[in-house]
Design a protein around this motif. Structure first.
Motif, PDB file in Angstrom:
ATOM      1  N   PRO A  45     -68.861 -56.480 -53.879  1.00 33.05           N
ATOM      2  CA  PRO A  45     -68.882 -55.269 -53.066  1.00 33.05           C
ATOM      3  C   PRO A  45     -69.886 -54.259 -53.628  1.00 33.05           C
ATOM      4  N   SER A  51     -72.317 -56.531 -44.130  1.00 35.69           N
ATOM      5  CA  SER A  51     -71.116 -55.749 -43.831  1.00 35.69           C
ATOM      6  C   SER A  51     -69.857 -56.553 -44.112  1.00 35.69           C
ATOM      7  N   GLU A  52     -68.753 -55.838 -44.341  1.00 29.86           N
ATOM      8  CA  GLU A  52     -67.476 -56.500 -44.572  1.00 29.86           C
ATOM      9  C   GLU A  52     -67.065 -57.319 -43.349  1.00 29.86           C
ATOM     10  N   ASP A  79     -68.427 -48.317 -50.161  1.00 27.50           N
ATOM     11  CA  ASP A  79     -68.083 -47.952 -48.791  1.00 27.50           C
ATOM     12  C   ASP A  79     -69.168 -47.001 -48.296  1.00 27.50           C
ATOM     13  N   THR A  95     -65.849 -45.053 -54.372  1.00 26.20           N
ATOM     14  CA  THR A  95     -66.780 -46.043 -53.799  1.00 26.20           C
ATOM     15  C   THR A  95     -67.444 -45.564 -52.513  1.00 26.20           C
ATOM     16  N   ARG A  96     -67.117 -44.347 -52.051  1.00 25.44           N
ATOM     17  CA  ARG A  96     -67.732 -43.836 -50.828  1.00 25.44           C
ATOM     18  C   ARG A  96     -69.130 -43.304 -51.176  1.00 25.44           C
ATOM     19  N   GLU A 133     -67.791 -42.859 -39.882  1.00 21.75           N
ATOM     20  CA  GLU A 133     -66.878 -43.595 -40.749  1.00 21.75           C
ATOM     21  C   GLU A 133     -67.669 -44.512 -41.678  1.00 21.75           C
ATOM     22  N   SER A 134     -67.113 -44.685 -42.874  1.00 27.67           N
ATOM     23  CA  SER A 134     -67.803 -45.537 -43.850  1.00 27.67           C
ATOM     24  C   SER A 134     -67.562 -47.008 -43.549  1.00 27.67           C
ATOM     25  N   LEU A 135     -68.421 -47.833 -44.092  1.00 28.78           N
ATOM     26  CA  LEU A 135     -68.370 -49.278 -43.879  1.00 28.78           C
ATOM     27  C   LEU A 135     -68.591 -49.949 -45.225  1.00 28.78           C
ATOM     28  N   ARG A 136     -67.691 -50.859 -45.581  1.00 29.99           N
ATOM     29  CA  ARG A 136     -67.858 -51.557 -46.863  1.00 29.99           C
ATOM     30  C   ARG A 136     -68.961 -52.615 -46.730  1.00 29.99           C
ATOM     31  N   GLU A 191     -63.066 -48.032 -57.812  1.00 31.87           N
ATOM     32  CA  GLU A 191     -62.300 -47.852 -56.583  1.00 31.87           C
ATOM     33  C   GLU A 191     -61.024 -47.056 -56.848  1.00 31.87           C
TER      34      GLU A 191
END
Length: 421
Positions: free
Chosen positions: A339, A325-326, A342, A416-417, A350-353, A379
């Motif tokens: 990366p 995870s970010e 997301d 990127t989602r 909610e998304s997580l990078r 992106e």
């Protein structure tokens, strides 16, 4: 005699015919209240026979001059017993040579004849307190040894050693703390289980888990749980580790390398062992011992833990082996990787990078720079992202992440989602 001590059992060894009646009379109140129990023997040999039957004797009160076996010989033989009782030697007044010999052979104390029963009561009380102190020391040592044996299953040796000396570390209950957590899983392991002989399966799995846990312990991580082939590892618990995220990422890379080496060794033997997938996340969690009186489990609960498990599963979509995870990347500080996107993980709103950590050996600087440029275009929603990823796949056909994004773009997706189930 103090009545605050636990019930004691005393063996009196003396050939005087009246001594048993005298002692029974003098200590009748303590005997009646269960504070003390007296056994009697008439010489050293009879005393040894009694000790072989009564293993709970706390103290021996022995005369020196007796038939068959004298008190000094008895004292020497008592030193060979695993749980030898503390001994008080009784001698005639002024017989200092025998008293000195008795003390050299391990006697705790001595009394002079004729016996002063007030002095006897005080000496017995002092001796029993010494016995209780020894018992407490043995209890504490036994607890520490049991604790260390239990903790060694989960913690690195140095952490286990530290916790074993603090019994409060084993108490049931939890507390909130910031940590990093890591999950591993072997792809296709269920199918492997069904196809292998049980003895061979045990050899493979035991060897794998031994290597994995050794690596975790080398990074001072805590093995919170082993379920089948899967590991759940904590960093920053039970003790503070300010660099918990950096440790988790470094450990993940070391686990990945060891797992790939393990796969190679078994492939030579004709066994196709699946890749190990790893998820890493950092954040708050509830950690501690949870369970009941007969069973407890040192583990962690919370969204941070669930997210790490979801990230492990996300590797399937990207064809990666490590997904970080970010949050963990930022906390780790120095990080080499790329990366992934997301991610909208299962059960999340909610998304997580997420990132894939890389070594120079697995992904050189030029390729990493090219991937970074292509991801920036993705992106930004630029149309040039498609040819950029196509070029990457052309250069590195085995790059599953570049192939994943290229396939998405060809199917009309953008940005990127990414929803991961």
């Amino acid at each position: 005699m103090s009545e605050t001590l636990p019930s004691a059992k005393i063996l009196v060894v003396d050939d005087e015919p009246d001594l048993e009646a005298l002692i029974t009379q003098k200590f009748r109140r303590q005997i009646r209240q269960g504070v003390v129990t007296f056994l009697f023997a008439h010489d050293g040999q009879e005393a040894l026979d009694s000790l072989s039957v009564h293993h709970d004797i706390d103290m021996v009160l022995s005369d020196i001059n007796m038939p068959r076996m004298d008190g000094l010989t008895l004292l020497a033989k008592l030193q060979d017993l695993a749980d030898r009782p503390s001994t008080i030697i009784v001698s005639a007044y002024g017989d200092m040579a025998n008293i000195r010999t008795a003390m050299n052979r391990g006697a705790f104390d001595f009394l002079m004849k004729p016996i002063d029963f007030a002095d006897l009561e005080t000496t017995i009380d002092r001796t029993l307190r010494h016995v209780e102190a020894l018992r407490e020391g043995r209890r504490r040592q036994s607890m520490a040894e049991r604790a260390h044996a239990s903790l060694a299953r989960y913690f690195s040796p140095n952490v286990a050693e530290r916790l074993a000396g603090d019994a409060s570390g084993l108490e049931l209950g939890g507390h909130r703390r910031d940590l990093a957590t890591l999950f591993t899983d072997i792809a296709g392991f269920t199918s492997l289980v069904e196809s292998l002989d049980p003895a061979l399966l045990a050899e493979i799995l035991n060897g794998y888990l031994a290597e994995m846990t050794d690596i975790v312990f080398a990074h001072e991580g805590t093995v919170a749980k082993i379920v089948g082939d899967a590991l759940h590892v904590l960093f920053g618990a039970p003790g503070d580790q300010p660099d918990h995220a950096a440790r988790a990422v470094a450990c993940a890379l070391a686990l990945d390398q060891a797992a790939e080496d393990f796969r190679t060794r078994w492939r030579v033997r004709g066994i196709e062992f699946g890749v190990t997938r790893i998820g890493v996340h950092a954040g708050p969690a509830i950690v501690g011992n949870f369970g009941g009186g007969r069973y407890f489990d040192y583990t962690a609960y919370g969204d941070t833990i669930n997210t790490a498990a979801r990230l492990e599963n996300a590797n399937k979509a990207f064809g990666t082996r490590i997904c970080v995870s970010e949050t963990a990347v930022v906390r780790a500080g120095a990080f080499r990787g790329r990366p992934l996107g997301d991610l909208l993980l299962r059960g999340k709103q909610e998304s997580l990078r997420a990132f894939e950590p890389l070594t120079v050996a697995t992904y050189d600087d030029v390729a990493l720079s090219q991937y970074g440029d292509a991801f920036k275009k993705l992106e930004a929603g630029e149309a040039s992202a498609l040819p950029a990823f196509a070029a990457l796949v052309g250069l590195r056909p085995d790059d599953g992440v570049a192939a994943f994004h290229l396939k998405r773009l060809l199917n009309g997706s953008s940005g990127t989602r990414i929803e991961v189930r």
